[in-house]
Design an enzyme around this catalytic site. Structure first.
Site, PDB file in Angstrom:
ATOM      1  N   SER A 150      -3.701   1.966   2.070  1.00 55.69           N
ATOM      2  CA  SER A 150      -3.015   3.039   1.360  1.00 55.69           C
ATOM      3  C   SER A 150      -3.449   4.376   1.939  1.00 55.69           C
ATOM      4  O   SER A 150      -4.561   4.507   2.464  1.00 55.69           O
ATOM      5  CB  SER A 150      -3.370   2.999  -0.129  1.00 55.69           C
ATOM      6  OG  SER A 150      -2.940   4.168  -0.794  1.00 55.69           O
ATOM      7  N   TYR A 163     -10.099   2.726  -6.335  1.00 55.96           N
ATOM      8  CA  TYR A 163      -9.000   2.234  -5.497  1.00 55.96           C
ATOM      9  C   TYR A 163      -9.100   2.832  -4.096  1.00 55.96           C
ATOM     10  O   TYR A 163      -9.002   2.121  -3.089  1.00 55.96           O
ATOM     11  CB  TYR A 163      -7.668   2.609  -6.141  1.00 55.96           C
ATOM     12  CG  TYR A 163      -6.447   2.224  -5.343  1.00 55.96           C
ATOM     13  CD1 TYR A 163      -5.949   0.929  -5.378  1.00 55.96           C
ATOM     14  CD2 TYR A 163      -5.784   3.169  -4.558  1.00 55.96           C
ATOM     15  CE1 TYR A 163      -4.819   0.577  -4.649  1.00 55.96           C
ATOM     16  CE2 TYR A 163      -4.665   2.830  -3.833  1.00 55.96           C
ATOM     17  CZ  TYR A 163      -4.180   1.530  -3.879  1.00 55.96           C
ATOM     18  OH  TYR A 163      -3.058   1.190  -3.141  1.00 55.96           O
TER      19      TYR A 163
END
Length: 209
Positions: A150, A163
């Site tokens: 990501s 995350y």
């Protein structure tokens, strides 16, 4: 388009494992690989959803099978890879480490359970599956690992410190494995999307694996 796929981008005869392939990015990856001729195995915790997707793909003429697997559990990851090895005769061309989860909170609000869930699902499972897949990828003589990371692993984004950390670790792992396993003819790359409309964004916490 069909002729173009066959002549230039055919994956006919290739084998692939895609984690978390019943929805979102994983679902799209399974369809794309299978449409190019690859034989694909995927996994999900949700048996009903997995069976529905497999039937859907079969109706489209795609070669896709699946296993019920909770990737947070080490023994289930090992069982998954045993299934893949048996199904693909000890060889694997493509491993897509896609499964992941996201819990949006301020850093001071994250619990020990939150940390364990995100890091185990996003990073530990991908690391372990890569280890398990190494002999299969090496035997194939043309191995490929792709981590679905990501942009959060590269820049700072609010409400996602754990995350982001899991994806940053994944990015660094990609560099290490690319160098370490080049001698085994295994290519290792990361794809780092920005925000994509998937089930992961539909609720506060959605796990797709």
């Amino acid at each position: 388009m069909s002729d173009f796929r066959e002549q230039r981008w055919s994956l006919k005869g290739m084998t692939a494992l895609v984690t978390g392939g019943t929805k979102g990015i994983g679902y799209a990856v399974v369809e794309e690989l299978a449409a190019f001729g690859a034989i694909v195995h995927t996994c999900s915790r949700n048996e009903t959803e997995l069976n529905q997707r497999i039937q859907e793909w079969k109706s489209k003429g795609l070669q896709v099978s699946g296993s019920v697997c909770d990737l947070k559990i080490r023994a289930q990851r090992e069982k998954l890879m045993e299934t893949v090895s048996s199904q693909f005769d000890g060889k694997l061309n493509i491993l897509i480490n896609n499964a992941g989860t996201f819990i949006p909170k301020e850093t001071t609000e994250f619990t020990e359970e939150d940390f364990s869930t995100v890091m185990t699902t996003n990073f530990e499972s991908a690391y372990h599956l890569s280890q398990l897949a190494h002999p299969l990828l090496k035997s194939a003589g043309n191995g490929n690992i792709i981590f679905i990371s990501s942009v959060a692993g590269v820049i700072a984004i609010p409400m996602c410190s754990i995350y982001a950390s899991s994806k940053g670790a994944m990015n660094q792992l990609t560099k290490n494995l690319a160098c370490e396993w080049a001698k085994d003819k295994i290519r290792v790359n990361t794809v780092a999307p920005w925000v994509i409309r998937t089930p992961l964004l539909d609720t506060v916490e959605v796990q797709f694996y």
